[in-house]
Design a protein around this motif. Structure first.
Motif, PDB file in Angstrom:
ATOM      1  N   ALA A 147       0.853  -1.368  -0.101  1.00  0.00           N
ATOM      2  CA  ALA A 147       0.048  -0.027  -0.056  1.00  0.00           C
ATOM      3  C   ALA A 147       1.136   1.301  -0.019  1.00  0.00           C
ATOM      4  O   ALA A 147       1.226   1.662   1.355  1.00  0.00           O
ATOM      5  CB  ALA A 147      -0.828   0.033   0.983  1.00  0.00           C
ATOM      6  N   SER A 148       0.547   1.776  -1.606  1.00  0.00           N
ATOM      7  CA  SER A 148       2.137   3.069  -1.425  1.00  0.00           C
ATOM      8  C   SER A 148       1.560   4.348  -0.571  1.00  0.00           C
ATOM      9  O   SER A 148       2.869   5.436  -0.395  1.00  0.00           O
ATOM     10  CB  SER A 148       2.442   3.015  -3.086  1.00  0.00           C
ATOM     11  N   GLY A 149       0.014   4.504  -0.401  1.00  0.00           N
ATOM     12  CA  GLY A 149      -0.135   6.218  -0.037  1.00  0.00           C
ATOM     13  C   GLY A 149      -0.846   5.480   1.484  1.00  0.00           C
ATOM     14  O   GLY A 149      -1.873   6.437   1.435  1.00  0.00           O
ATOM     15  N   GLY A 150      -0.952   4.534   1.509  1.00  0.00           N
ATOM     16  CA  GLY A 150      -2.168   4.203   2.672  1.00  0.00           C
ATOM     17  C   GLY A 150      -2.282   3.533   3.638  1.00  0.00           C
ATOM     18  O   GLY A 150      -1.426   2.262   3.688  1.00  0.00           O
ATOM     19  N   ASN A 151      -3.863   3.207   3.867  1.00  0.00           N
ATOM     20  CA  ASN A 151      -3.294   1.442   4.577  1.00  0.00           C
ATOM     21  C   ASN A 151      -3.701   0.274   4.070  1.00  0.00           C
ATOM     22  O   ASN A 151      -4.219   0.111   3.223  1.00  0.00           O
ATOM     23  CB  ASN A 151      -4.454   1.732   5.853  1.00  0.00           C
ATOM     24  N   GLY A 152      -3.122  -1.555   4.933  1.00  0.00           N
ATOM     25  CA  GLY A 152      -3.469  -2.103   4.564  1.00  0.00           C
ATOM     26  C   GLY A 152      -2.680  -3.045   3.058  1.00  0.00           C
ATOM     27  O   GLY A 152      -2.494  -2.696   2.286  1.00  0.00           O
ATOM     28  N   GLY A 153      -1.329  -3.145   3.747  1.00  0.00           N
ATOM     29  CA  GLY A 153      -0.580  -3.654   2.356  1.00  0.00           C
ATOM     30  C   GLY A 153      -1.212  -4.358   2.467  1.00  0.00           C
ATOM     31  O   GLY A 153      -0.593  -5.152   1.139  1.00  0.00           O
ATOM     32  N   THR A 176       2.683   2.469   4.141  1.00  0.00           N
ATOM     33  CA  THR A 176       2.966   3.115   4.590  1.00  0.00           C
ATOM     34  C   THR A 176       2.595   4.038   5.066  1.00  0.00           C
ATOM     35  O   THR A 176       2.740   5.269   6.482  1.00  0.00           O
ATOM     36  CB  THR A 176       3.398   4.353   3.598  1.00  0.00           C
ATOM     37  N   GLY A 177       1.069   3.580   5.291  1.00  0.00           N
ATOM     38  CA  GLY A 177       0.357   4.100   6.594  1.00  0.00           C
ATOM     39  C   GLY A 177       0.559   2.974   7.340  1.00  0.00           C
ATOM     40  O   GLY A 177       1.265   2.746   7.843  1.00  0.00           O
ATOM     41  N   CYS A 178      -0.831   2.786   8.047  1.00  0.00           N
ATOM     42  CA  CYS A 178      -1.472   1.561   9.320  1.00  0.00           C
ATOM     43  C   CYS A 178      -1.194   0.525   8.877  1.00  0.00           C
ATOM     44  O   CYS A 178      -2.166  -0.150   7.326  1.00  0.00           O
ATOM     45  CB  CYS A 178      -2.136   1.791   9.943  1.00  0.00           C
ATOM     46  N   GLY A 179      -0.662  -1.070   9.499  1.00  0.00           N
ATOM     47  CA  GLY A 179      -2.024  -1.866   8.683  1.00  0.00           C
ATOM     48  C   GLY A 179      -0.696  -3.031   7.857  1.00  0.00           C
ATOM     49  O   GLY A 179      -1.399  -3.019   6.757  1.00  0.00           O
ATOM     50  N   GLY A 180       0.549  -3.268   8.038  1.00  0.00           N
ATOM     51  CA  GLY A 180       1.630  -3.431   7.200  1.00  0.00           C
ATOM     52  C   GLY A 180       0.792  -4.640   6.791  1.00  0.00           C
ATOM     53  O   GLY A 180       0.850  -5.508   5.416  1.00  0.00           O
ATOM     54  N   GLY A 181       0.112  -5.809   7.928  1.00  0.00           N
ATOM     55  CA  GLY A 181      -0.669  -7.001   6.934  1.00  0.00           C
ATOM     56  C   GLY A 181      -1.791  -7.305   6.630  1.00  0.00           C
ATOM     57  O   GLY A 181      -1.978  -7.528   5.636  1.00  0.00           O
ATOM     58  N   THR A 202       5.464  -4.523   7.345  1.00  0.00           N
ATOM     59  CA  THR A 202       5.650  -3.602   8.456  1.00  0.00           C
ATOM     60  C   THR A 202       4.972  -2.713   7.837  1.00  0.00           C
ATOM     61  O   THR A 202       4.181  -2.273   6.602  1.00  0.00           O
ATOM     62  CB  THR A 202       7.220  -3.553   6.770  1.00  0.00           C
ATOM     63  N   ALA A 203       4.711  -1.574   8.340  1.00  0.00           N
ATOM     64  CA  ALA A 203       3.877  -0.638   8.336  1.00  0.00           C
ATOM     65  C   ALA A 203       5.090   1.062   8.664  1.00  0.00           C
ATOM     66  O   ALA A 203       5.252   0.741  10.632  1.00  0.00           O
ATOM     67  CB  ALA A 203       2.916  -0.422   9.507  1.00  0.00           C
ATOM     68  N   SER A 204       4.782   1.750   8.771  1.00  0.00           N
ATOM     69  CA  SER A 204       5.343   2.729   8.314  1.00  0.00           C
ATOM     70  C   SER A 204       5.192   3.432   9.708  1.00  0.00           C
ATOM     71  O   SER A 204       5.498   4.089  10.452  1.00  0.00           O
ATOM     72  CB  SER A 204       5.668   3.903   7.341  1.00  0.00           C
ATOM     73  N   SER A 205       3.449   3.613  10.043  1.00  0.00           N
ATOM     74  CA  SER A 205       3.245   4.028  11.422  1.00  0.00           C
ATOM     75  C   SER A 205       3.044   2.775  11.705  1.00  0.00           C
ATOM     76  O   SER A 205       4.047   2.488  12.297  1.00  0.00           O
ATOM     77  CB  SER A 205       1.942   4.910  10.635  1.00  0.00           C
ATOM     78  N   ASN A 206       1.877   2.888  12.074  1.00  0.00           N
ATOM     79  CA  ASN A 206       0.813   1.391  12.945  1.00  0.00           C
ATOM     80  C   ASN A 206       0.576   0.133  13.078  1.00  0.00           C
ATOM     81  O   ASN A 206       0.172  -0.151  11.703  1.00  0.00           O
ATOM     82  CB  ASN A 206      -0.547   1.851  13.753  1.00  0.00           C
ATOM     83  N   GLY A 207       0.543  -0.615  13.999  1.00  0.00           N
ATOM     84  CA  GLY A 207       0.243  -2.331  13.436  1.00  0.00           C
ATOM     85  C   GLY A 207       0.900  -2.956  12.764  1.00  0.00           C
ATOM     86  O   GLY A 207       0.525  -2.734  11.094  1.00  0.00           O
ATOM     87  N   TYR A 238      -1.750  -2.868  16.596  1.00  0.00           N
ATOM     88  CA  TYR A 238      -1.639  -1.990  17.503  1.00  0.00           C
ATOM     89  C   TYR A 238      -3.727  -1.884  17.390  1.00  0.00           C
ATOM     90  O   TYR A 238      -4.450  -2.514  15.698  1.00  0.00           O
ATOM     91  CB  TYR A 238      -1.702  -0.848  15.823  1.00  0.00           C
ATOM     92  N   ILE A 239      -4.163  -1.503  18.317  1.00  0.00           N
ATOM     93  CA  ILE A 239      -5.337  -1.414  19.026  1.00  0.00           C
ATOM     94  C   ILE A 239      -6.306   0.226  18.959  1.00  0.00           C
ATOM     95  O   ILE A 239      -5.820   0.330  20.043  1.00  0.00           O
ATOM     96  CB  ILE A 239      -6.268  -2.676  19.661  1.00  0.00           C
TER      97      ILE A 239
END
Length: 297
Positions: A147-153, A176-181, A202-207, A238-239
């Motif tokens: 996910a190059s600009g948001g959540n949920g890779g 790049t947001g949250c939730g790499g997986g 991997t998440a740049s932010s959280n989770g 991350y919750i």
């Protein structure tokens, strides 16, 4: 069309369209696609490979959609409305704004034995489901998506009454947001995971492994979070938000974050962690398990 359309042992390649670069189906009956391939097709809007809009049943088996692109939703496939039964599908190397491999909207159905590999989107690198009445992934391998600009890779689940993930692996996905997986943000509904492995996401932010947002119920049992990384909070999990989250028989090992390397429970959440093992996680700030002030975890 108002009749069933079977496609069997068909190859569609190097085509382009406004919607549905390889195949566009709008039917009031049923659609069947078996032992077929769609590759290197492009859509200006949705459905780089396939665009399916049905009021009947769609049945896909042993289908590969690869190296397709969409300027909107669903680089590999965009599914809107209807019921689906999907078995043994490969979505690989596709790109879109939302749902690099798959975008599912207002659908009901299950993907069984889905391989979602190396897809890229701004949000929902592998899969993006939103507004679906019942959406499930069973026996899925979701790996190497971005996910190059948001959540949920790997997977981004939004706003549907019931969404589930069973007997699956999410590995080496990046957000790049949250939730790499995976990210879940499904207000007033339920998401569940059973026997799922979150590995090296991997998440740049959280989770790094899982990011759960919004007021909804999340049930995770059992699950394995290994080697995931978050730039901020919750290397494994991350919750956040006023919701009920239950984690049972969960192993969190070797995850990394600034705070809450294994799991970060946010204020206002009502969560539980039972019958679980937390081992060899690394927080560069504080806590393998982090309970935010004023939370009810």
């Amino acid at each position: 069309s108002s009749t069933a359309l079977p496609l069997e042992r068909v190859v569609i390649e190097d085509c382009s369209a406004g919607i549905g670069g390889g195949l566009y189906i709008a039917s009031t009956s049923s659609f069947f696609m078996i032992d077929s391939t769609v590759r290197r097709t492009t859509a200006v809007a949705d459905g780089g490979g396939l665009y399916l809009k049905l009021s009947g049943t769609r049945d896909l088996s042993s289908v590969t959609v690869a190296d397709c692109s969409a300027g909107g939703n669903g680089g590999g496939m965009s599914a809107t409305t209807g019921n689906f039964l999907v078995n043994s599908i490969v979505l690989s190397g596709n790109t879109a704004v939302s749902g690099g491999g798959l975008s599912a909207s207002a659908v009901s159905g299950t993907f069984t034995n889905a391989y979602v590999l190396g897809n890229v989107a701004v949000t929902g690198g592998g899969v993006h489901s939103f507004g679906s009445s019942s959406f499930g992934l069973v026996g899925a391998v979701i790996s190497g998506n971005t996910a190059s600009g948001g959540n949920g890779g790997g997977v981004n689940l939004e706003n549907g009454p019931t969404q589930s993930l069973t007997d699956s692996i999410l590995s080496h996905n990046v957000a790049t947001g949250c939730g790499g997986g995976m990210t879940t943000s499904i207000s007033g509904s339920t998401s569940s995971s059973s026997n799922v492995t979150f590995l090296a996401n991997t998440a740049s932010s959280n989770g790094g492994g899982l990011c759960a947002l919004g007021a909804h119920t999340v049930d995770i049992l059992p699950a394995f979070f290994t080697g995931n990384t978050a730039g901020n909070h919750g290397g494994g999990i991350y919750i956040a938000g006023p919701a009920v989250r239950t984690f049972d028989s969960t192993k969190l090992e070797g995850n990394v974050a600034t705070n809450g390397s294994a799991v970060w429970f946010g204020a206002g959440s009502s969560s539980s962690l039972r019958n679980s093992l937390v081992t060899r996680n690394l927080a560069t700030g504080v806590g393998a398990v982090y309970l935010e002030e004023d939370g009810s975890s």
